[in-house]
Design a protein around this motif. Structure first.
Motif, PDB file in Angstrom:
ATOM      1  N   GLY A  97       1.480  -0.921  -0.508  1.00 42.10           N
ATOM      2  CA  GLY A  97       0.080  -0.294  -0.088  1.00 42.10           C
ATOM      3  C   GLY A  97       0.942   1.487  -0.351  1.00 42.10           C
ATOM      4  O   GLY A  97       0.128   2.441  -0.327  1.00 42.10           O
ATOM      5  N   GLY A  98       2.074   1.082   1.010  1.00 42.68           N
ATOM      6  CA  GLY A  98       2.494   2.808   1.152  1.00 42.68           C
ATOM      7  C   GLY A  98       3.588   2.281  -0.922  1.00 42.68           C
ATOM      8  O   GLY A  98       3.843   4.068  -1.385  1.00 42.68           O
ATOM      9  N   ALA A  99       3.712   1.252  -1.419  1.00 40.54           N
ATOM     10  CA  ALA A  99       4.486   1.477  -2.586  1.00 40.54           C
ATOM     11  C   ALA A  99       3.229   1.931  -3.379  1.00 40.54           C
ATOM     12  O   ALA A  99       3.649   2.895  -4.155  1.00 40.54           O
ATOM     13  N   MET A 100       2.125   1.651  -3.409  1.00 38.28           N
ATOM     14  CA  MET A 100       1.334   1.999  -4.443  1.00 38.28           C
ATOM     15  C   MET A 100       1.293   3.876  -4.002  1.00 38.28           C
ATOM     16  O   MET A 100       0.709   4.722  -4.810  1.00 38.28           O
ATOM     17  N   ALA A 101       1.045   3.817  -2.383  1.00 36.55           N
ATOM     18  CA  ALA A 101       0.974   4.950  -2.479  1.00 36.55           C
ATOM     19  C   ALA A 101       1.925   6.078  -3.509  1.00 36.55           C
ATOM     20  O   ALA A 101       2.083   7.869  -3.448  1.00 36.55           O
ATOM     21  N   LEU A 102       2.739   5.778  -2.728  1.00 39.81           N
ATOM     22  CA  LEU A 102       3.874   6.791  -2.977  1.00 39.81           C
ATOM     23  C   LEU A 102       4.516   6.778  -4.881  1.00 39.81           C
ATOM     24  O   LEU A 102       4.739   7.758  -5.822  1.00 39.81           O
ATOM     25  N   GLY A 103       3.770   5.384  -5.617  1.00 40.06           N
ATOM     26  CA  GLY A 103       3.338   5.250  -6.920  1.00 40.06           C
ATOM     27  C   GLY A 103       2.076   7.082  -7.291  1.00 40.06           C
ATOM     28  O   GLY A 103       2.742   7.418  -8.668  1.00 40.06           O
ATOM     29  N   ILE A 104       1.163   6.927  -6.434  1.00 41.64           N
ATOM     30  CA  ILE A 104       0.446   7.845  -6.910  1.00 41.64           C
ATOM     31  C   ILE A 104       0.629   9.061  -6.938  1.00 41.64           C
ATOM     32  O   ILE A 104       1.024   9.750  -7.439  1.00 41.64           O
ATOM     33  N   VAL A 105       2.228   9.701  -5.952  1.00 44.58           N
ATOM     34  CA  VAL A 105       2.909  10.470  -5.366  1.00 44.58           C
ATOM     35  C   VAL A 105       3.790  10.779  -6.747  1.00 44.58           C
ATOM     36  O   VAL A 105       3.691  11.717  -7.871  1.00 44.58           O
ATOM     37  N   PHE A 106       4.332   9.945  -7.424  1.00 49.26           N
ATOM     38  CA  PHE A 106       5.051  10.462  -8.451  1.00 49.26           C
ATOM     39  C   PHE A 106       4.017  10.876  -9.479  1.00 49.26           C
ATOM     40  O   PHE A 106       4.154  12.084 -10.288  1.00 49.26           O
ATOM     41  N   ILE A 107       2.610  10.302  -9.435  1.00 51.83           N
ATOM     42  CA  ILE A 107       2.345  10.868 -10.848  1.00 51.83           C
ATOM     43  C   ILE A 107       1.497  12.044 -11.065  1.00 51.83           C
ATOM     44  O   ILE A 107       1.676  12.736 -11.422  1.00 51.83           O
ATOM     45  N   ALA A 108       1.352  12.398  -9.297  1.00 53.06           N
ATOM     46  CA  ALA A 108       0.262  14.120  -9.032  1.00 53.06           C
ATOM     47  C   ALA A 108       1.949  15.199  -9.558  1.00 53.06           C
ATOM     48  O   ALA A 108       1.598  16.235 -10.062  1.00 53.06           O
ATOM     49  N   ILE A 109       3.080  14.431  -8.698  1.00 54.42           N
ATOM     50  CA  ILE A 109       4.306  15.197  -9.278  1.00 54.42           C
ATOM     51  C   ILE A 109       4.684  15.631 -10.567  1.00 54.42           C
ATOM     52  O   ILE A 109       4.610  16.397 -11.627  1.00 54.42           O
ATOM     53  N   LYS A 110       4.231  14.064 -11.807  1.00 54.56           N
ATOM     54  CA  LYS A 110       4.933  14.412 -12.980  1.00 54.56           C
ATOM     55  C   LYS A 110       3.292  15.203 -13.699  1.00 54.56           C
ATOM     56  O   LYS A 110       3.279  16.260 -14.610  1.00 54.56           O
ATOM     57  N   ILE A 111       2.476  15.273 -13.764  1.00 56.71           N
ATOM     58  CA  ILE A 111       1.171  15.737 -13.469  1.00 56.71           C
ATOM     59  C   ILE A 111       1.150  17.102 -13.511  1.00 56.71           C
ATOM     60  O   ILE A 111       1.211  17.743 -14.809  1.00 56.71           O
ATOM     61  N   THR A 112       1.826  17.865 -12.350  1.00 52.35           N
ATOM     62  CA  THR A 112       2.148  18.964 -12.156  1.00 52.35           C
ATOM     63  C   THR A 112       3.101  19.594 -12.972  1.00 52.35           C
ATOM     64  O   THR A 112       3.334  20.477 -13.619  1.00 52.35           O
TER      65      THR A 112
END
Length: 188
Positions: A97-112
């Protein structure tokens, strides 16, 4: 065919963690990304000034943060496999779950980053640098999304082999970014 015979039929791939078919996919993806990296490097050498100007418009700090995010995510995924291997199923799921959450953080930063570029009038057709930038990072972003889907699947079907298979893909996604970040953001 029993499991021992099936493992032998994969040759050297049988010794890798997880299902050998995932390794066929991973090797294919590594070759594909390698060719894209080579294309980027050659285009950068041919159009050095254009690429230097494009690179100057990127935010290496955000790229660096995303690098740390994915490396940490990969570490959590590795810890999940270790936890599952000693029977700590709940801990493994939490770590995934933590690994996936950080994957979502990566996506958010890239979309930004993409939104910032769009607001500056920079897009896929701006020039060769940004065409390749958006294609490479977008293709990687799709792999991050697929990796999260795979991690979700192995969270619920969490045999040790499934976890090893899913995290092998996730580690490939990490590795690709670790190579992509300096190539696109730093080396000029």
């Amino acid at each position: 065919m029993n499991l021992a015979q099936e493992d032998r039929s994969w040759g050297a791939l049988s010794d890798l963690p997880g299902h050998p078919m995932m390794w066929v996919l991973i090797l294919t993806e590594v070759v594909t990304f390698g060719l894209l990296f080579l294309t980027f490097a050659i285009a950068g050498a041919v159009h050095h000034d254009l690429f230097a100007a494009g690179q100057a418009q990127l935010d290496p700090t955000l790229g660096g943060i995303n690098t740390l995010v994915l490396i940490t995510s990969g570490w959590l995924a590795a810890l999940a496999v270790e936890a599952r291997s000693v029977g700590r199923r709940g801990a493994a799921r939490l770590l995934l779950g933590g690994a996936m959450a950080l994957g979502i953080v990566f996506i958010a930063i890239k979309i930004t980053e993409y939104i910032t570029k769009a607001q500056a009038g920079i897009g896929l057709e701006t020039d060769t640098f940004f065409t390749l930038y958006f294609l490479l990072t977008g293709f990687h972003l799709l792999h991050v999304l697929l990796g999260i889907v795979i991690l979700v699947a192995v969270t619920f079907s969490d045999s040790l082999e499934n976890l090893k298979t899913g995290t092998a893909f996730w580690h490939m996604v990490d590795l690709v970014w670790v190579v992509m970040y300096p190539l696109i953001y730093l080396i000029g």
